[in-house]
Write an enzyme that holds these catalytic residues in place. Structure first.
Site, short mmCIF file in Angstrom:
data_model
loop_
_atom_site.label_atom_id
_atom_site.label_comp_id
_atom_site.label_asym_id
_atom_site.label_seq_id
_atom_site.Cartn_x
_atom_site.Cartn_y
_atom_site.Cartn_z
N GLY A 3 0.81 -1.22 0.00
CA GLY A 3 0.00 0.00 0.00
C GLY A 3 0.84 1.27 0.00
O GLY A 3 0.38 2.35 0.35
N LYS A 6 2.99 1.74 -5.03
CA LYS A 6 3.73 1.22 -6.20
C LYS A 6 2.92 1.41 -7.48
O LYS A 6 3.46 1.81 -8.50
CB LYS A 6 4.01 -0.28 -6.04
CG LYS A 6 5.13 -0.62 -5.10
CD LYS A 6 5.63 -2.05 -5.34
CE LYS A 6 4.54 -3.10 -5.23
NZ LYS A 6 4.01 -3.32 -3.89
N THR A 177 15.65 6.74 7.25
CA THR A 177 16.05 6.04 6.02
C THR A 177 16.39 4.57 6.24
O THR A 177 16.61 3.83 5.29
CB THR A 177 17.29 6.72 5.38
OG1 THR A 177 18.37 6.62 6.31
CG2 THR A 177 17.02 8.17 5.05
N PRO A 179 14.76 1.79 7.21
CA PRO A 179 13.97 0.73 6.55
C PRO A 179 14.31 0.61 5.06
O PRO A 179 14.36 -0.50 4.52
CB PRO A 179 12.52 1.19 6.74
CG PRO A 179 12.55 2.05 7.95
CD PRO A 179 13.89 2.74 7.92
N CYS A 380 -24.50 -1.88 -12.15
CA CYS A 380 -24.65 -3.34 -12.16
C CYS A 380 -25.68 -3.79 -11.11
O CYS A 380 -26.87 -3.72 -11.36
CB CYS A 380 -23.29 -4.02 -11.99
SG CYS A 380 -23.30 -5.69 -12.63
N GLN A 384 -29.80 -3.51 -11.11
CA GLN A 384 -30.71 -4.63 -10.88
C GLN A 384 -31.65 -4.32 -9.72
O GLN A 384 -32.85 -4.59 -9.79
CB GLN A 384 -29.91 -5.91 -10.59
CG GLN A 384 -29.03 -6.35 -11.76
CD GLN A 384 -28.16 -7.56 -11.43
OE1 GLN A 384 -28.10 -8.00 -10.28
NE2 GLN A 384 -27.49 -8.10 -12.44
N GLU A 404 -31.01 -14.22 -7.63
CA GLU A 404 -29.74 -14.43 -6.92
C GLU A 404 -30.00 -14.52 -5.41
O GLU A 404 -29.36 -15.29 -4.71
CB GLU A 404 -28.78 -13.25 -7.22
CG GLU A 404 -27.47 -13.31 -6.43
CD GLU A 404 -26.49 -12.18 -6.79
OE1 GLU A 404 -26.80 -11.38 -7.70
OE2 GLU A 404 -25.42 -12.11 -6.17
N HIS A 534 -20.39 -1.85 -16.15
CA HIS A 534 -19.65 -1.02 -15.18
C HIS A 534 -19.00 0.16 -15.91
O HIS A 534 -17.84 0.05 -16.33
CB HIS A 534 -18.57 -1.86 -14.49
CG HIS A 534 -19.10 -2.85 -13.52
ND1 HIS A 534 -19.39 -2.54 -12.21
CD2 HIS A 534 -19.45 -4.15 -13.67
CE1 HIS A 534 -19.86 -3.60 -11.59
NE2 HIS A 534 -19.91 -4.60 -12.46
N GLU A 536 -17.72 2.74 -14.77
CA GLU A 536 -16.55 3.27 -14.04
C GLU A 536 -15.24 2.68 -14.55
O GLU A 536 -14.18 3.28 -14.41
CB GLU A 536 -16.70 3.01 -12.53
CG GLU A 536 -16.58 1.56 -12.04
CD GLU A 536 -17.89 0.79 -12.09
OE1 GLU A 536 -18.82 1.20 -12.80
OE2 GLU A 536 -17.98 -0.27 -11.41
N1 GLN Z 1 -24.61 -9.97 -8.33
C1 GLN Z 1 -25.06 -9.45 -9.57
C2 GLN Z 1 -24.87 -10.42 -10.72
O1 GLN Z 1 -24.11 -11.35 -10.61
C3 GLN Z 1 -24.40 -8.12 -9.89
C4 GLN Z 1 -22.93 -8.24 -10.11
C5 GLN Z 1 -22.22 -6.90 -10.06
O2 GLN Z 1 -22.74 -5.94 -9.53
N2 GLN Z 1 -21.03 -6.83 -10.60
O3 GLN Z 1 -25.48 -10.29 -11.75
#
Ligand code: GLN
Length: 558
Positions: A3, A6, A177, A179, A380, A384, A404, A534, A536
């Site tokens: 952490g 790097k 220094t 470490p 995601c 849902q 699920e 996703h 992001e």
């Molecule tokens: N658990 C959900 C699925 O498998 C959503 C997965 C997620 O949010 N990456 O579809």
């Protein structure tokens, strides 16, 4: 220590060399035995990052992509598990011609051959390789051995950088220094000598400390690079250049600089430093806790994507962790009072997730955002659960759920894909989800469509939607490509009923079977949108993601 930064150091070295006109690619080596990061809980090892080709890998790969603004592939990632797996498979196929296959040299040789392949595939001039873990631990010894062998073969082409931490006990004491000196000795015992030392510390290094490290660690004073704490990781490349790091690296590798252009990056840093007005974003999740500490690593790409869009709109994001258990009646008696606190935020995100813990807390948070017109962005799982909430409370489908969590639900509005069912039955969990980049079609005149069409910034060109034409030449749709990691989908049997009550599916697969984006029209809500993918994972500091920009715009309005 781990952490220490790097990943950011490697990404920043890549960035400054790229700015000197070289094609750079980045490789991450992880010492664990897992074949990839996909089977690990995020609280164990941080976020699982996903590449276009579906590789589930370490979050550092996300850093490389963000800094270098390049799409990487699985060729750039390896673990102890994956290296051993291919050596063993090759042995089973008699590919070692009857030889005794040994840990040394065959494992390091496999590592080297993978490095060569990644370099060739990406046509890179320079490859940065990050060896995970810390110097002196048993786990990465074979990777250090690979570096030793590589350096032996091509002494002038391989450069070793040690990232080390210098502790400081209190404001009045000095940076220590010792470490670092011990780390170098340990590295020496593996047959390696660092060429450059990056000295991470709370504050900048003074001349005296540089001299001390140089003398005791056997390197030149100029090759000790000061890496003090910074407000934003995106400042690091600029800081490295203050100590002339790109020049040092290129000289040592015998390469002539091909120009210098860190301008756009510097502009970004300027924007980050000058942003004053804030936006308050809450992230409702569950992968935060590790003992008494909060771990933001589980959602690192979400955080970075929020930052990219906020900086783009000249805002400073203020991100708060909200534990979904606080909104769950089963886990917290004061859940109603807690929900009211959501009103204090400019926008709420429910990111990706798995499993049932505090799931009703997430659904309650979605409900609160929808009914109180708080900008809501579901990623995601967050998409849902928004569909589940809408089915229950707007469409009147009592007990609607994702299968699920509740396989027996009367309304499985989110359901498992048939091919995924087979995987689960056979207990094939590793690398079997719907993974990586898939195309989606956008529905015109929706928030999603407008957002993608509007994203017109310099390096964002690649993301702009491509127009497809039917054979008659009529424009039929707009195509995007986004990364996935899930097993469940919006159940096609419920689409019509959901749409009838006002939910708009503004993105879907080419065969129209899989729903990729769900949103409420602007007249119904300022911003209520969820993506099955996703977004992001594809946001970059110089090319913020269009949907995050749109979300942050809505938070600013609020
Ligand atoms: N658990 C959900 C699925 O498998 C959503 C997965 C997620 O949010 N990456 O579809």
């Amino acid at each position: 220590m781990s952490g220490v930064g790097k990943g950011v150091a490697v990404s920043s070295i890549g960035k400054i060399l790229q700015a000197r006109g070289f094609e750079v690619t980045a490789i991450k080596i992880d010492p664990y035995v897992n074949v990839d990061a996909g089977t690990m809980n995020p609280t164990e090892h941080g976020e699982v990052f996903v590449l276009d080709d579906g590789t589930e890998c370490d979050q550092d790969m996300g850093n490389y992509e963000r800094f270098l603004n390049r799409d990487l592939t699985g060729a750039n990632y390896m673990t102890t598990g994956s290296v051993y797996l291919s050596v063993i498979n090759r042995e089973r196929n008699l590919e070692y011609g009857g030889k005794c296959v040994e840990v040394v040299p065959h494992i390091p040789l496999e590592v080297i051959s993978r490095i060569d392949k990644a370099a060739a595939k990406t046509k890179a001039d320079i490859v940065t390789i990050e060896i995970g873990g810390t110097v002196g631990e048993y786990q990465n010894v074979l990777f250090l051995e690979a570096v030793r062998m590589l350096k032996l073969k091509k002494p002038n082409d391989v450069l070793l950088v040690l990232v080390s931490y210098l502790p400081i006990q209190s404001k009045d004491s000095e940076l220590k220094t010792k470490p670092t000196q011990y780390a170098v000795r340990t590295l020496n015992s593996a047959g390696l000598q660092p060429d450059i030392i990056i000295a991470r510390a709370a504050v900048a290094l003074d001349k005296k400390r540089k001299e001390k490290i140089a003398l005791n660690c056997n390197i030149h004073e100029n090759d000790v690079i000061s890496a003090p704490d910074v407000q934003s990781i995106y400042e690091v490349p600029v800081n490295f250049e203050k100590d002339k790091l790109s020049k040092i690296v290129l000289e040592k590798l015998g390469l002539k600089t091909r120009g210098k252009d860190l301008q756009e990056w510097k502009k970004l840093v300027g924007k980050i430093q000058s942003a004053r007005e804030t936006v308050k974003v809450g992230i409702v999740g569950k992968y935060f806790g590790t003992g008494d500490f909060i771990l933001a690593d589980s959602y690192i790409s979400v955080i970075e994507a929020i930052k990219h869009a906020s900086y783009f709109l000249k805002r400073k994001p203020f991100i708060t962790w909200l534990d979904s258990a606080d909104f769950d009646p089963k886990e917290n008696r004061r859940y109603k009072t807690n929900l009211k606190k959501l009103e204090g935020f400019d926008g709420i995100i429910v990111p990706g997730g798995f499993g049932s813990r505090a799931i009703e807390g997430k659904i309650n948070a979605v409900n609160f955002c929808r009914t109180h017109k708080i900008p809501y962005f579901g990623l995601c799982y967050g998409m849902q659960l928004a569909v589940v909430e809408f089915a229950r409370n707007v469409c009147g489908m009592k007990g609607a759920h994702t299968s699920e969590i509740q396989p027996q639900t009367p309304h499985p509005v989110i359901d498992i894909m048939p091919e995924q069912k087979k995987n689960l039955e056979a207990k094939h969990y590793g690398a079997t989800m719907r993974l990586g980049a898939y195309p989606a079609i956008l529905k015109p005149k929706t928030i999603a469509h407008t957002a993608y069409a509007n994203s017109r910034h310099s390096e964002g060109k690649a993301r702009r939607i491509s127009r497809r034409h039917s054979e008659s030449g009529r424009r039929i749709s707009s195509l995007i490509s986004e990364r996935h990691r899930h097993r469940y989908e919006v159940n096609p049997l419920y689409i019509q009923r959901l749409e009838k009550k006002g939910l708009v599916f503004s993105g879907f697969s080419r065969d129209r079977r899989l729903m990729e984006i769900a949103e409420l029209p602007r007249r119904a809500h300022p911003f209520f949108l969820g993506t099955q993918f996703h977004p992001e994972l594809k946001s970059r500091p110089l090319a913020p993601h269009p949907l995050f920009i749109e979300f942050i715009r809505a938070t600013i309005k609020k």
